[in-house]
Design a protein around this motif. Structure first.
Motif, mmCIF file in Angstrom:
data_model
loop_
_atom_site.group_PDB
_atom_site.id
_atom_site.type_symbol
_atom_site.label_atom_id
_atom_site.label_comp_id
_atom_site.label_asym_id
_atom_site.label_seq_id
_atom_site.Cartn_x
_atom_site.Cartn_y
_atom_site.Cartn_z
ATOM 1 N N LYS A 54 0.844 -1.193 0.000
ATOM 2 C CA LYS A 54 0.000 0.000 0.000
ATOM 3 C C LYS A 54 0.881 1.245 0.000
ATOM 4 C CE LYS A 54 -4.116 1.826 2.316
ATOM 5 N NZ LYS A 54 -5.115 1.567 3.360
ATOM 6 N N ILE A 55 0.368 2.332 -0.595
ATOM 7 C CA ILE A 55 1.099 3.592 -0.655
ATOM 8 C C ILE A 55 0.234 4.693 -0.060
ATOM 9 C CG2 ILE A 55 2.215 5.295 -2.154
ATOM 10 C CD1 ILE A 55 2.660 3.045 -4.177
ATOM 11 N N LEU A 56 0.811 5.454 0.862
ATOM 12 C CA LEU A 56 0.114 6.547 1.519
ATOM 13 C C LEU A 56 0.849 7.842 1.211
ATOM 14 C CD1 LEU A 56 -2.302 6.910 3.549
ATOM 15 C CD2 LEU A 56 -0.571 6.984 5.363
ATOM 16 N N LEU A 57 0.134 8.824 0.651
ATOM 17 C CA LEU A 57 0.727 10.103 0.277
ATOM 18 C C LEU A 57 0.424 11.167 1.319
ATOM 19 C CD1 LEU A 57 -0.141 10.175 -3.539
ATOM 20 C CD2 LEU A 57 2.004 9.496 -2.469
ATOM 21 N N MET A 58 1.439 11.929 1.717
ATOM 22 C CA MET A 58 1.307 12.995 2.701
ATOM 23 C C MET A 58 1.884 14.282 2.126
ATOM 24 S SD MET A 58 2.750 10.849 5.953
ATOM 25 C CE MET A 58 1.816 9.567 6.767
ATOM 26 N N GLY A 59 1.647 15.387 2.818
ATOM 27 C CA GLY A 59 2.166 16.665 2.364
ATOM 28 C C GLY A 59 1.181 17.386 1.456
ATOM 29 N N GLY A 60 1.554 18.600 1.038
ATOM 30 C CA GLY A 60 0.644 19.414 0.242
ATOM 31 C C GLY A 60 0.609 19.065 -1.234
ATOM 32 N N THR A 61 1.709 18.597 -1.790
ATOM 33 C CA THR A 61 1.769 18.343 -3.233
ATOM 34 C C THR A 61 0.742 17.321 -3.718
ATOM 35 O OG1 THR A 61 4.116 18.951 -3.291
ATOM 36 C CG2 THR A 61 3.289 17.632 -5.115
ATOM 37 N N PRO A 62 0.484 16.230 -3.001
ATOM 38 C CA PRO A 62 -0.521 15.267 -3.475
ATOM 39 C C PRO A 62 -1.939 15.830 -3.554
ATOM 40 C CG PRO A 62 0.953 14.215 -1.906
ATOM 41 C CD PRO A 62 1.246 15.677 -1.846
ATOM 42 N N LEU A 63 -2.185 17.016 -2.998
ATOM 43 C CA LEU A 63 -3.510 17.623 -3.059
ATOM 44 C C LEU A 63 -3.779 18.307 -4.397
ATOM 45 C CD1 LEU A 63 -3.752 19.211 0.517
ATOM 46 C CD2 LEU A 63 -4.945 17.179 -0.321
ATOM 47 N N LEU A 64 -2.767 18.398 -5.259
ATOM 48 C CA LEU A 64 -2.977 19.031 -6.564
ATOM 49 C C LEU A 64 -4.065 18.285 -7.337
ATOM 50 C CD1 LEU A 64 0.647 19.733 -7.860
ATOM 51 C CD2 LEU A 64 -0.961 21.342 -6.837
ATOM 52 N N PRO A 65 -4.964 19.016 -7.984
ATOM 53 C CA PRO A 65 -5.996 18.354 -8.791
ATOM 54 C C PRO A 65 -5.381 17.413 -9.824
ATOM 55 C CG PRO A 65 -6.499 20.686 -8.552
ATOM 56 C CD PRO A 65 -5.115 20.484 -7.977
ATOM 57 N N GLY A 66 -5.842 16.183 -9.840
ATOM 58 C CA GLY A 66 -5.377 15.196 -10.798
ATOM 59 C C GLY A 66 -4.135 14.432 -10.379
ATOM 60 N N PHE A 67 -3.495 14.855 -9.288
ATOM 61 C CA PHE A 67 -2.235 14.217 -8.887
ATOM 62 C C PHE A 67 -2.439 12.754 -8.527
ATOM 63 C CE2 PHE A 67 1.070 12.841 -6.029
ATOM 64 C CZ PHE A 67 2.221 13.465 -6.481
ATOM 65 N N LEU A 68 -3.430 12.448 -7.715
ATOM 66 C CA LEU A 68 -3.624 11.082 -7.214
ATOM 67 C C LEU A 68 -3.857 10.102 -8.357
ATOM 68 C CD1 LEU A 68 -3.938 9.102 -4.875
ATOM 69 C CD2 LEU A 68 -6.351 9.758 -4.733
ATOM 70 N N ASP A 69 -4.739 10.454 -9.303
ATOM 71 C CA ASP A 69 -5.029 9.552 -10.410
ATOM 72 C C ASP A 69 -3.792 9.326 -11.275
ATOM 73 O OD1 ASP A 69 -7.630 9.209 -9.630
ATOM 74 O OD2 ASP A 69 -8.437 10.744 -10.973
ATOM 75 N N TYR A 70 -3.046 10.386 -11.542
ATOM 76 C CA TYR A 70 -1.853 10.259 -12.374
ATOM 77 C C TYR A 70 -0.795 9.414 -11.682
ATOM 78 C CZ TYR A 70 2.131 11.544 -15.309
ATOM 79 O OH TYR A 70 3.219 11.496 -16.134
ATOM 80 N N PHE A 71 -0.544 9.714 -10.422
ATOM 81 C CA PHE A 71 0.460 9.007 -9.639
ATOM 82 C C PHE A 71 0.122 7.525 -9.541
ATOM 83 C CE2 PHE A 71 2.254 7.365 -5.734
ATOM 84 C CZ PHE A 71 3.502 7.949 -5.644
ATOM 85 N N SER A 72 -1.126 7.209 -9.280
ATOM 86 C CA SER A 72 -1.552 5.820 -9.069
ATOM 87 C C SER A 72 -1.283 4.951 -10.285
ATOM 88 C CB SER A 72 -3.040 5.766 -8.724
ATOM 89 O OG SER A 72 -3.313 6.492 -7.538
ATOM 90 N N GLY A 73 -1.260 5.552 -11.475
ATOM 91 C CA GLY A 73 -1.061 4.787 -12.691
ATOM 92 C C GLY A 73 0.327 4.194 -12.831
ATOM 93 N N PHE A 74 1.270 4.593 -11.973
ATOM 94 C CA PHE A 74 2.644 4.103 -12.069
ATOM 95 C C PHE A 74 2.966 3.014 -11.049
ATOM 96 C CE2 PHE A 74 2.739 8.158 -14.163
ATOM 97 C CZ PHE A 74 3.660 8.006 -15.180
ATOM 98 N N PHE A 75 1.987 2.649 -10.229
ATOM 99 C CA PHE A 75 2.256 1.678 -9.169
ATOM 100 C C PHE A 75 1.149 0.621 -9.138
ATOM 101 C CE2 PHE A 75 4.312 5.620 -8.003
ATOM 102 C CZ PHE A 75 5.570 5.204 -7.589
ATOM 103 N N GLU A 76 1.545 -0.611 -8.832
ATOM 104 C CA GLU A 76 0.569 -1.692 -8.728
ATOM 105 C C GLU A 76 -0.170 -1.648 -7.396
ATOM 106 O OE1 GLU A 76 2.487 -5.396 -9.422
ATOM 107 O OE2 GLU A 76 3.093 -4.907 -11.479
ATOM 108 N N ALA A 77 0.487 -1.181 -6.352
ATOM 109 C CA ALA A 77 -0.142 -1.116 -5.033
ATOM 110 C C ALA A 77 -1.183 -0.003 -5.001
ATOM 111 C CB ALA A 77 0.914 -0.871 -3.955
ATOM 112 N N PRO A 78 -2.255 -0.166 -4.229
ATOM 113 C CA PRO A 78 -3.246 0.901 -4.099
ATOM 114 C C PRO A 78 -2.645 2.132 -3.436
ATOM 115 C CG PRO A 78 -3.655 -0.859 -2.508
ATOM 116 C CD PRO A 78 -2.598 -1.360 -3.436
#
Length: 267
Positions: free
Chosen positions: A205-229
């Protein structure tokens, strides 16, 4: 803990407690180019392991430049506050992880704090910190790329970045994506190193912290590079907030991960 920025794992066998401090200090000479009189060294024993019938410590060793540490303490005191405790970011963030998951952290968890100037990459295995690394890049690099592309000030670039993120404006999507790709590459390198060193299949599992992951679209884009949720951390998820401004704070929850982890520190 392996390959830490300022913290690492010396290969120390189990020994009497009164000998451990000196052994850590001696081992620390291999981990920093600074003279020993210019640094502050501390350590925490996380557990023990056994290899080839030799019991060794699983431990975190922190090495901090003394002058830089004293400067930060002085800044706190100038604000009228007293320093009650000093902690290292990976362990403080671990406190926020435990707060979110009610102290039950199973499997392998990759938790990443992406701030303005640096990124903390950490991996837990069955609740024990196994890997930590700090990378000198973060949200400010994204802002600078946006500002240069648009020919605007850093402040205006920050505003446009937060409003549009990776979704609305084609002109800035490319620069943002380029900087996010650099972050992802560093994270992937860290996971690959962890897999090779510990002979692990990866993370669960991957947990994102900090302000940068709050950018619109960041989570969906980032998730596409990893097999873990992948999910955004929320250190307030198990807390009751009654203040009238609580909703505003909740919307920025991952920004407070380090602060919450520090506030929950015991001792």
């Amino acid at each position: 803990v392996r390959r830490a920025a300022g913290a690492t794992e010396p290969a120390l066998p189990v020994m009497p407690a009164h000998e451990l401090s000196e052994a850590v200090r001696w081992e620390a000479r291999k981990l920093t180019a600074l003279p020993m009189e210019e640094v502050v060294i501390d350590f925490l024993v996380m557990g023990e392991s056994e290899e080839h019938q030799v019991r060794r410590y699983e431990m975190v060793v922190a090495i901090v430049e003394r002058a830089a540490l004293l400067e930060q303490i002085q800044q706190v005191r100038m604000s009228g506050l007293e320093v009650a405790a000093i902690d290292v970011a990976p362990l403080a963030l671990f406190g926020a992880v435990k707060a979110q998951f009610d102290k039950k952290v199973l499997g392998s968890l990759l938790y990443i704090d992406i701030g303005a100037k640096k990124m903390e990459i950490n991996i837990l295995k069955e609740g024990m910190l196994r890997f930590t690394r700090q990378v000198g890049m973060g949200g400010d690099g994204i802002t600078q790329a946006v500002a240069q592309t648009l020919g605007v000030s850093f402040a205006d670039g920050e505003r446009r970045k937060r409003e549009a993120g990776m979704l609305r404006e084609e002109m800035i999507r490319g620069p943002i994506q380029g900087e996010v790709d650099r972050l992802i590459v560093e994270i992937q390198r860290s996971v690959d190193y962890y897999r090779a060193q510990f002979r692990e299949p990866g993370v669960d599992k991957i947990l994102l912290m900090g302000g940068t992951p709050l950018l619109p679209g960041f989570l969906d884009y980032f998730s596409g590079f990893f097999e873990a949720p992948v999910e955004i951390g929320d250190p307030f998820s198990r807390m009751t907030m009654i203040n009238s401004g609580a909703s505003i704070v909740r919307n920025m929850a991952p920004r407070f991960s380090l602060a919450v982890g520090l506030s929950l520190r015991k001792g």
